[in-house]
Scaffold this active site. Structure first.
Site, PDB file in Angstrom:
ATOM      1  N   ARG A  78       0.853  -1.178   0.000  1.00 37.56           N
ATOM      2  CA  ARG A  78       0.000   0.000   0.000  1.00 37.56           C
ATOM      3  C   ARG A  78       0.894   1.235   0.000  1.00 37.56           C
ATOM      4  O   ARG A  78       1.715   1.420   0.906  1.00 37.56           O
ATOM      5  CB  ARG A  78      -0.911   0.001   1.227  1.00 37.56           C
ATOM      6  CG  ARG A  78      -1.788   1.241   1.300  1.00 37.56           C
ATOM      7  CD  ARG A  78      -2.789   1.192   2.448  1.00 37.56           C
ATOM      8  NE  ARG A  78      -3.493   2.465   2.489  1.00 37.56           N
ATOM      9  CZ  ARG A  78      -3.337   3.393   3.434  1.00 37.56           C
ATOM     10  NH1 ARG A  78      -2.526   3.169   4.461  1.00 37.56           N
ATOM     11  NH2 ARG A  78      -3.990   4.538   3.373  1.00 37.56           N
ATOM     12  N   HIS A 122      -2.909  11.104   0.388  1.00 34.74           N
ATOM     13  CA  HIS A 122      -2.438  10.848   1.743  1.00 34.74           C
ATOM     14  C   HIS A 122      -1.788  12.132   2.266  1.00 34.74           C
ATOM     15  O   HIS A 122      -0.570  12.192   2.463  1.00 34.74           O
ATOM     16  CB  HIS A 122      -1.461   9.669   1.761  1.00 34.74           C
ATOM     17  CG  HIS A 122      -1.179   9.118   3.126  1.00 34.74           C
ATOM     18  ND1 HIS A 122      -1.244   7.769   3.414  1.00 34.74           N
ATOM     19  CD2 HIS A 122      -0.823   9.715   4.290  1.00 34.74           C
ATOM     20  CE1 HIS A 122      -0.932   7.570   4.687  1.00 34.74           C
ATOM     21  NE2 HIS A 122      -0.663   8.748   5.238  1.00 34.74           N
ATOM     22  N   GLU A 167      -7.348   8.734   5.925  1.00 35.34           N
ATOM     23  CA  GLU A 167      -7.559   9.401   7.201  1.00 35.34           C
ATOM     24  C   GLU A 167      -8.003  10.862   7.055  1.00 35.34           C
ATOM     25  O   GLU A 167      -7.331  11.787   7.530  1.00 35.34           O
ATOM     26  CB  GLU A 167      -6.287   9.327   8.056  1.00 35.34           C
ATOM     27  CG  GLU A 167      -5.892   7.914   8.422  1.00 35.34           C
ATOM     28  CD  GLU A 167      -4.687   7.845   9.354  1.00 35.34           C
ATOM     29  OE1 GLU A 167      -4.445   6.753   9.891  1.00 35.34           O
ATOM     30  OE2 GLU A 167      -3.999   8.871   9.542  1.00 35.34           O
ATOM     31  N   ASN A 292      -7.478   1.971   9.707  1.00 38.50           N
ATOM     32  CA  ASN A 292      -6.186   2.205  10.343  1.00 38.50           C
ATOM     33  C   ASN A 292      -6.395   2.220  11.851  1.00 38.50           C
ATOM     34  O   ASN A 292      -7.190   3.018  12.353  1.00 38.50           O
ATOM     35  CB  ASN A 292      -5.589   3.539   9.892  1.00 38.50           C
ATOM     36  CG  ASN A 292      -5.242   3.558   8.412  1.00 38.50           C
ATOM     37  OD1 ASN A 292      -5.320   2.544   7.732  1.00 38.50           O
ATOM     38  ND2 ASN A 292      -4.859   4.719   7.912  1.00 38.50           N
ATOM     39  N   TYR A 294      -4.440   2.059  15.752  1.00 38.13           N
ATOM     40  CA  TYR A 294      -3.222   2.118  16.545  1.00 38.13           C
ATOM     41  C   TYR A 294      -3.465   1.950  18.042  1.00 38.13           C
ATOM     42  O   TYR A 294      -2.664   1.340  18.737  1.00 38.13           O
ATOM     43  CB  TYR A 294      -2.502   3.454  16.304  1.00 38.13           C
ATOM     44  CG  TYR A 294      -1.918   3.547  14.916  1.00 38.13           C
ATOM     45  CD1 TYR A 294      -0.694   2.957  14.617  1.00 38.13           C
ATOM     46  CD2 TYR A 294      -2.611   4.189  13.897  1.00 38.13           C
ATOM     47  CE1 TYR A 294      -0.160   3.018  13.343  1.00 38.13           C
ATOM     48  CE2 TYR A 294      -2.086   4.257  12.621  1.00 38.13           C
ATOM     49  CZ  TYR A 294      -0.860   3.671  12.348  1.00 38.13           C
ATOM     50  OH  TYR A 294      -0.343   3.720  11.078  1.00 38.13           O
ATOM     51  N   GLU A 352      -3.540   0.088   8.089  1.00 40.26           N
ATOM     52  CA  GLU A 352      -2.380   0.494   8.881  1.00 40.26           C
ATOM     53  C   GLU A 352      -2.533  -0.073  10.279  1.00 40.26           C
ATOM     54  O   GLU A 352      -3.616  -0.027  10.862  1.00 40.26           O
ATOM     55  CB  GLU A 352      -2.244   2.024   8.991  1.00 40.26           C
ATOM     56  CG  GLU A 352      -1.867   2.730   7.710  1.00 40.26           C
ATOM     57  CD  GLU A 352      -1.702   4.235   7.906  1.00 40.26           C
ATOM     58  OE1 GLU A 352      -1.459   4.679   9.060  1.00 40.26           O
ATOM     59  OE2 GLU A 352      -1.835   4.963   6.909  1.00 40.26           O
TER      60      GLU A 352
END
Length: 458
Positions: A78, A122, A167, A292, A294, A352
């Site tokens: 990606r 991005h 995002e 994504n 985290y 991600e």
């Protein structure tokens, strides 16, 4: 869950990067500047005055990095396309050299048995478009669709999956509300406008893809599950606001054709009324959603926190990454299952997932031990399997990041890569986490069934 772990043969195992963070050579081959060239050159905005001028030099070294991914067994990559490489002014004449670069990148990936998974935007908006208002200009939806169409016509015969935006929440929250990211604005009235125009741009690109494309297109969002710090009504209300603002603000319009009602309360007089036809336009059918993930957020009511009136509570006896994010793999399972239940179980990719930890120097023999990152990946990959076992249609996983790289306003101070980069020599050294990830891929996840000790020695 006790079910034995084994991912399907069709599962995508990849790594992710973005153009400005790894490519370097931002103005090479007649490319135009982006807002990040401007932001990094404004004193005091980026740690240590770092820029992405060189970064990982992947613009010139992409073949080396693809060969490295092949050795690790990855079957997908990606990456993002720099809008201003293809259209130096953001619109108008195409820069053939920039377009040729991405064609070579795609062809090299395919020649090495890897699926190209490009993202169209991005964060690196062409500076020339920022001069015209950037995401505050409603015409940007058409500009984005025109840019996307150029790439679809050139590459869709070889690219099976596209993402429109990466995002968008970060762009509007950091770039327009709090000023911590490019373009560096701090204005509550601008943030909802930027959000809406980004979603219209996403929809316009999806609509353009239906005219030109033959495969799949989706959007990538960052999701962070919110858990109340207590059972108090105030903490629960604060958690609901935080959840609506971060997790529902983009997916509700895309899948349900409406914004969360909480946003009007969060933004107050700064919240606009958008026409119904805009909301129906944003609700273009998509083929997948990229998630994504985290960390999580344990949320408390905080009247001093603008504009959410909510703030996170640091957890005792928890592991935190170098960026101050709690390691909480259950949150990834919860997030994927939430998307399944709220939005009708769309096809999903974890686009991600990763962590910044302190990395010791590379030792003799080119080994770099990063046990905390190995443990992070072990637990989060198990969490992906748990979500699949709960019925979530998760079809792939992309580690963030392939390489240590330019981490936006943090500069080069934090390392997320599974591959260490010596920024002076540009030497790449796979960390233990890369070798661990390779063992997961080679076994289709079966190595995750073993003990931690067995996994670490794989």
């Amino acid at each position: 869950m006790n079910e034995q772990i084994e991912f399907p043969e069709s599962f995508l195992w990849g790594a992710a990067t973005s153009a400005y963070q790894v490519e370097g050579s931002p103005l090479a081959d007649d490319a135009g500047p982006s807002i990040w060239q401007r932001f990094t050159r404004t004193p005091g905005l980026v740690r240590d005055g770092d820029t992405g001028d060189v970064a990982c030099d992947q613009y010139r070294r992409y073949a080396e990095d693809i060969a490295l991914m092949k050795r690790l067994g990855l079957n997908a990559y990606r990456f993002s396309i720099a809008w201003s490489r293809v259209l130096p002014q953001g619109r108008g004449p195409v820069n053939a050299k920039g377009l040729d670069h991405y064609e070579r990148l795609v062809d090299t990936l395919l020649a090495n048995g890897m699926t190209p998974a490009p993202t169209l935007f991005h964060w690196d908006l062409p500076a020339a478009l920022d001069d015209r208002g950037g995401w505050l200009n409603p015409d940007i939806a058409h500009w984005f669709a025109d840019y996307a169409s150029i790439l679809f016509r050139r590459l869709d015969d070889r690219v099976p999956m596209w993402a429109t935006l990466n995002e968008p929440w970060v762009v509007t929250d950091g770039g327009y509300l709090h000023g911590t990211l490019a373009p560096g604005h701090r204005n509550a009235f601008e943030a909802p406008i930027a959000t809406h125009h980004m979603l219209c741009a996403h929809a316009a690109a999806v609509q353009a893809y239906r005219a030109h494309g033959r495969h799949r297109i989706g959007i990538v969002v960052n999701l962070e599950p919110k858990y109340p710090a207590s059972d108090s009504d105030e903490d629960r209300a604060a958690t609901a606001r935080a959840h609506a603002y971060m997790n529902r603000q983009y997916l509700d319009p895309v899948f349900l054709g409406r914004y969360p009602r909480d946003l009007a309360g969060i933004f107050g007089e700064a919240w606009p009324h958008w026409p119904d036809e805009d909301m129906q336009f944003i609700r273009q059918p998509i083929d997948f959603v990229g998630v994504n993930y985290y960390t999580r957020n344990v949320t408390k009511h905080d009247p001093a926190s603008w504009p959410l009136r909510a703030s996170p509570v640091r957890q005792k006896q928890a592991t935190y990454t170098e960026t101050g994010w709690e390691v909480f793999p259950q949150g990834l399972t919860d997030t994927l299952v939430w998307v399944k239940e709220r939005y009708g179980n769309p096809a999903m990719y974890v686009t991600e997932n990763g962590a910044a930890f302190f990395d010791p120097p590379v030792v003799e023999g080119d080994r770099l031990a990063d046990p905390l990152r190995v443990d992070y990946y072990r637990k989060h990959l198990r969490a992906v399997h748990d979500a699949r076992a709960a019925g979530a249609d998760v079809r792939g996983y992309f580690a963030w990041s392939l390489l240590d790289n330019f981490e936006w306003s943090l500069g080069y101070s934090k390392r997320f890569g599974i591959v260490h980069v010596n920024y002076e020599s540009q030497k790449r050294t796979p960390k233990d986490s890369a070798h661990f990830y390779a063992s997961v891929i080679a076994s289709r996840g079966r190595v995750l069934n073993g003990s931690a000790a067995a996994i670490d020695s794989a």
